[in-house]
Design a protein around this motif. Structure first.
Motif, PDB file in Angstrom:
ATOM      1  N   LEU A  62      43.160  26.909  50.129  1.00  0.00           N
ATOM      2  CA  LEU A  62      42.714  28.307  50.173  1.00  0.00           C
ATOM      3  C   LEU A  62      43.851  29.216  50.614  1.00  0.00           C
ATOM      4  N   ALA A  63      44.084  30.273  49.836  1.00  0.00           N
ATOM      5  CA  ALA A  63      45.083  31.284  50.179  1.00  0.00           C
ATOM      6  C   ALA A  63      44.362  32.530  50.666  1.00  0.00           C
ATOM      7  N   LEU A  64      44.522  32.861  51.926  1.00  0.00           N
ATOM      8  CA  LEU A  64      43.883  34.037  52.520  1.00  0.00           C
ATOM      9  C   LEU A  64      44.740  35.265  52.229  1.00  0.00           C
ATOM     10  N   PRO A 103      48.311  46.679  45.666  1.00  0.00           N
ATOM     11  CA  PRO A 103      47.824  46.024  44.440  1.00  0.00           C
ATOM     12  C   PRO A 103      47.087  44.722  44.748  1.00  0.00           C
ATOM     13  N   VAL A 104      45.996  44.815  45.467  1.00  0.00           N
ATOM     14  CA  VAL A 104      45.272  43.641  45.948  1.00  0.00           C
ATOM     15  C   VAL A 104      44.603  42.909  44.789  1.00  0.00           C
ATOM     16  N   ARG A 105      43.993  43.649  43.869  1.00  0.00           N
ATOM     17  CA  ARG A 105      43.322  43.006  42.742  1.00  0.00           C
ATOM     18  C   ARG A 105      44.312  42.212  41.903  1.00  0.00           C
ATOM     19  N   GLN A 106      45.464  42.802  41.666  1.00  0.00           N
ATOM     20  CA  GLN A 106      46.481  42.118  40.886  1.00  0.00           C
ATOM     21  C   GLN A 106      46.944  40.842  41.585  1.00  0.00           C
ATOM     22  N   ALA A 107      47.184  40.941  42.892  1.00  0.00           N
ATOM     23  CA  ALA A 107      47.647  39.773  43.645  1.00  0.00           C
ATOM     24  C   ALA A 107      46.592  38.672  43.648  1.00  0.00           C
ATOM     25  N   ALA A 108      45.324  39.040  43.805  1.00  0.00           N
ATOM     26  CA  ALA A 108      44.254  38.036  43.841  1.00  0.00           C
ATOM     27  C   ALA A 108      44.153  37.284  42.520  1.00  0.00           C
ATOM     28  N   VAL A 109      44.188  38.026  41.427  1.00  0.00           N
ATOM     29  CA  VAL A 109      44.107  37.389  40.114  1.00  0.00           C
ATOM     30  C   VAL A 109      45.317  36.485  39.879  1.00  0.00           C
ATOM     31  N   GLU A 110      46.492  36.937  40.289  1.00  0.00           N
ATOM     32  CA  GLU A 110      47.701  36.137  40.076  1.00  0.00           C
ATOM     33  C   GLU A 110      47.695  34.862  40.916  1.00  0.00           C
ATOM     34  N   ILE A 111      47.166  34.934  42.122  1.00  0.00           N
ATOM     35  CA  ILE A 111      47.034  33.721  42.942  1.00  0.00           C
ATOM     36  C   ILE A 111      46.084  32.737  42.254  1.00  0.00           C
ATOM     37  N   ARG A 112      44.962  33.253  41.763  1.00  0.00           N
ATOM     38  CA  ARG A 112      44.002  32.384  41.077  1.00  0.00           C
ATOM     39  C   ARG A 112      44.625  31.737  39.843  1.00  0.00           C
ATOM     40  N   GLU A 113      45.406  32.508  39.097  1.00  0.00           N
ATOM     41  CA  GLU A 113      45.964  31.991  37.849  1.00  0.00           C
ATOM     42  C   GLU A 113      47.052  30.958  38.068  1.00  0.00           C
ATOM     43  N   THR A 114      47.636  30.892  39.271  1.00  0.00           N
ATOM     44  CA  THR A 114      48.612  29.836  39.524  1.00  0.00           C
ATOM     45  C   THR A 114      47.954  28.455  39.518  1.00  0.00           C
ATOM     46  N   GLY A 115      46.673  28.396  39.859  1.00  0.00           N
ATOM     47  CA  GLY A 115      45.993  27.119  39.982  1.00  0.00           C
ATOM     48  C   GLY A 115      46.376  26.343  41.225  1.00  0.00           C
ATOM     49  N   VAL A 116      47.213  26.929  42.057  1.00  0.00           N
ATOM     50  CA  VAL A 116      47.690  26.248  43.264  1.00  0.00           C
ATOM     51  C   VAL A 116      46.705  26.382  44.408  1.00  0.00           C
ATOM     52  N   ALA A 117      46.047  27.533  44.510  1.00  0.00           N
ATOM     53  CA  ALA A 117      45.126  27.791  45.614  1.00  0.00           C
ATOM     54  C   ALA A 117      44.033  28.744  45.152  1.00  0.00           C
ATOM     55  N   VAL A 118      42.906  28.695  45.826  1.00  0.00           N
ATOM     56  CA  VAL A 118      41.799  29.614  45.575  1.00  0.00           C
ATOM     57  C   VAL A 118      41.990  30.842  46.456  1.00  0.00           C
ATOM     58  N   PRO A 119      41.994  32.052  45.870  1.00  0.00           N
ATOM     59  CA  PRO A 119      42.157  33.242  46.713  1.00  0.00           C
ATOM     60  C   PRO A 119      40.901  33.561  47.520  1.00  0.00           C
ATOM     61  N   VAL A 120      41.110  33.864  48.795  1.00  0.00           N
ATOM     62  CA  VAL A 120      40.055  34.347  49.688  1.00  0.00           C
ATOM     63  C   VAL A 120      40.549  35.696  50.191  1.00  0.00           C
ATOM     64  N   VAL A 121      39.885  36.781  49.810  1.00  0.00           N
ATOM     65  CA  VAL A 121      40.421  38.121  50.014  1.00  0.00           C
ATOM     66  C   VAL A 121      39.637  38.861  51.089  1.00  0.00           C
ATOM     67  N   VAL A 122      40.367  39.469  52.031  1.00  0.00           N
ATOM     68  CA  VAL A 122      39.770  40.326  53.052  1.00  0.00           C
ATOM     69  C   VAL A 122      40.187  41.764  52.761  1.00  0.00           C
ATOM     70  N   CYS A 123      39.210  42.624  52.521  1.00  0.00           N
ATOM     71  CA  CYS A 123      39.475  43.993  52.073  1.00  0.00           C
ATOM     72  C   CYS A 123      39.341  45.026  53.187  1.00  0.00           C
ATOM     73  N   GLY A 124      39.147  44.593  54.414  1.00  0.00           N
ATOM     74  CA  GLY A 124      38.986  45.551  55.498  1.00  0.00           C
ATOM     75  C   GLY A 124      37.743  46.393  55.291  1.00  0.00           C
ATOM     76  N   ARG A 125      37.897  47.684  55.453  1.00  0.00           N
ATOM     77  CA  ARG A 125      36.758  48.596  55.318  1.00  0.00           C
ATOM     78  C   ARG A 125      36.623  49.153  53.898  1.00  0.00           C
ATOM     79  N   ASN A 126      37.371  48.596  52.957  1.00  0.00           N
ATOM     80  CA  ASN A 126      37.355  49.081  51.584  1.00  0.00           C
ATOM     81  C   ASN A 126      36.291  48.318  50.787  1.00  0.00           C
ATOM     82  N   GLN A 127      35.040  48.729  50.926  1.00  0.00           N
ATOM     83  CA  GLN A 127      33.948  48.043  50.234  1.00  0.00           C
ATOM     84  C   GLN A 127      34.042  48.214  48.719  1.00  0.00           C
TER      85      GLN A 127
END
Length: 441
Positions: free
Chosen positions: A226-228, A238-262
């Motif tokens: 898991l990649a936090l 660019p959080v959305r871009q980073a999350a998708v790119e982490i997922r596409e590596t296949g190396v780790a599953v992204p776990v994203v914390v967005c703070g107060r940005n619902q």
């Protein structure tokens, strides 16, 4: 052997003096700013440690000390600039990064906060500590004019030191590591001391039992790496871009914390990022569940991850301090700065499974154990503790240089001699090394 504070050459703290009159309760005023959560988080950790040592602590928000809601306007403008015009903020940051003094507008703004700041200093106060650059500028000005009569400290919360952090009149600047300490000293900061970080006591490496329990609690995969991914309390960059790119590596599953940005949480869910959270109160538990931290600002969360034994990568960094912090953290040997998408997968693999990840885990934990924290330095200058142990002039250089070189060497997985680090290290690290070794050219 007792812990020691490590002042930089030419910046040793003055000997302790008798407590000022009326300082029986040992009250310390801590001034932070609710600009994101990093400055407040450092203030909270500092307040906890001061309280544990018998000090009474008053905390204030610098934004509330500015008149006519100017603080909230300042914070809102900064947030909008980061969100809507990030490269504009990058140009502004770079233009002021090494200024010898704040501009006229900033000086007027800081001057307007002086009266309210003085009102926070009760007669039994024995020290004031700032964890925000603007507050440091105000305190320094008050000290220079003799209006503030107790010692004023700046606790440098960033790994890179913008010029606004360095305020003439401040009695001592306390840094978390040799790299920001050297930057502060080069910009003329007074009494720069490597004091170490302050984070919550719950940020510790996960035990064998804590990891599976934390994954179950947060609904995370039981066995996958898991990649936090964190983006501060505002969830900017660019959080959305980073999350998708982490997922596409296949190396780790992204776990994203967005703070107060619902709104960001909702967009990530639409992107197919299953594990996206808003504000998380139990960050120690979430770190226990994960295997690597990916961050974009280099703030308090990175320090918390070091304490939790997570290797840290900087990726898709926000402009300004996000990029300079990434460079300084890499220079310190504490993180990997992943600059391109092509490097993301290999870098995460190395941090998760290779010697670089092991070295960074060790270096992060050592950062929290190698210095006693800022409280001894504050206590010494208020007369409530022994003067910090001062290493000899040549010894200070060797100690700071050795620590910086060793950290960088470990992070690169290099076991060669220190001479190799001199010749192969990045340019900014080499400059710091020359300074610490006495080369003033």
């Amino acid at each position: 052997m007792p812990d020691q504070l490590h002042p930089l050459p030419g910046s040793a703290p003055s000997p302790s003096t008798p407590p000022p009159p009326g300082c029986g309760p040992r009250r310390v005023v801590v001034i932070s700013a609710s600009v994101g959560a990093g400055h407040d988080g450092a203030a909270a950790g500092l307040a906890d440690r001061l309280t544990a040592q018998g000090f009474q602590v008053d905390r204030h928000d610098f934004l509330d000390l500015l008149p006519a809601h100017a603080g909230r306007l300042l914070c809102g403008g900064y947030h909008r600039l980061l969100t809507w015009a990030p490269e504009g903020y990058q140009r502004l940051y770079k233009a002021t990064e090494h200024s010898s003094r704040p501009g006229a507008v900033w000086r007027a703004l800081f001057r307007s906060a002086e009266h309210r700041t003085l009102r926070t200093i009760t007669p039994d106060t024995c020290a004031v500590v700032s964890t925000y650059p603007g507050a440091s500028q105000v305190l320094g000005a008050l000290r220079r004019r003799g209006l503030l009569t107790v010692p004023a400290f700046t606790y440098l919360t960033d790994f890179s030191v913008h010029a606004l952090w360095v305020a003439p009149g401040i009695d001592a600047h306390l840094a978390v590591h040799q790299v920001p300490a050297a930057q502060a000293h080069a910009q003329g900061a007074a009494a720069v001391t490597v004091a170490g970080p302050v984070t919550g006591s719950r940020f510790t490496p996960a035990s064998d039992g804590q990891r599976p329990a934390a994954r179950a609690r947060f609904g995370l995969p039981e066995h996958a790496p898991l990649a936090l991914l964190v983006a501060g309390s505002w969830g900017v960059g660019p959080v959305r871009q980073a999350a998708v790119e982490i997922r596409e590596t296949g190396v780790a599953v992204p776990v994203v914390v967005c703070g107060r940005n619902q709104a960001l949480v909702a967009r990530l869910k639409q992107d197919g990022i299953e594990h996206a959270f808003g504000w998380v109160d139990d960050m120690p538990g979430l770190m226990h569940a994960c295997d690597v931290l990916v961050q974009n600002a280099g703030g308090l969360t990175s320090l918390e991850a070091f304490a939790a034994g997570l290797p840290v990568a900087s990726y898709r960094c926000i402009p300004g301090h996000g990029r300079t912090n990434a460079q300084a953290l890499e220079e310190a040997g504490l993180t990997a700065w992943i600059r391109t998408r092509e490097d993301l997968g290999p870098a995460l693999t190395e941090l998760l499974h290779g010697p670089r990840g092991q070295a960074q885990r060790a270096a992060g934990i050592a950062l929290h154990r190698s210095a006693p924290g800022p409280v001894p330095a504050i206590a010494a200058r208020t007369g409530y503790g022994p003067a910090p142990a001062v290493v000899g002039h040549a010894g200070r250089r060797r100690l700071a240089l050795t620590a910086a070189v060793a950290a960088t060497t470990l992070s690169l997985g290099v076991a060669g001699p220190l001479a190799y680090a001199y010749t192969e290290a990045p340019a900014r690290f080499t400059a710091v090394a020359h300074y610490l070794d006495g080369d003033r050219r």
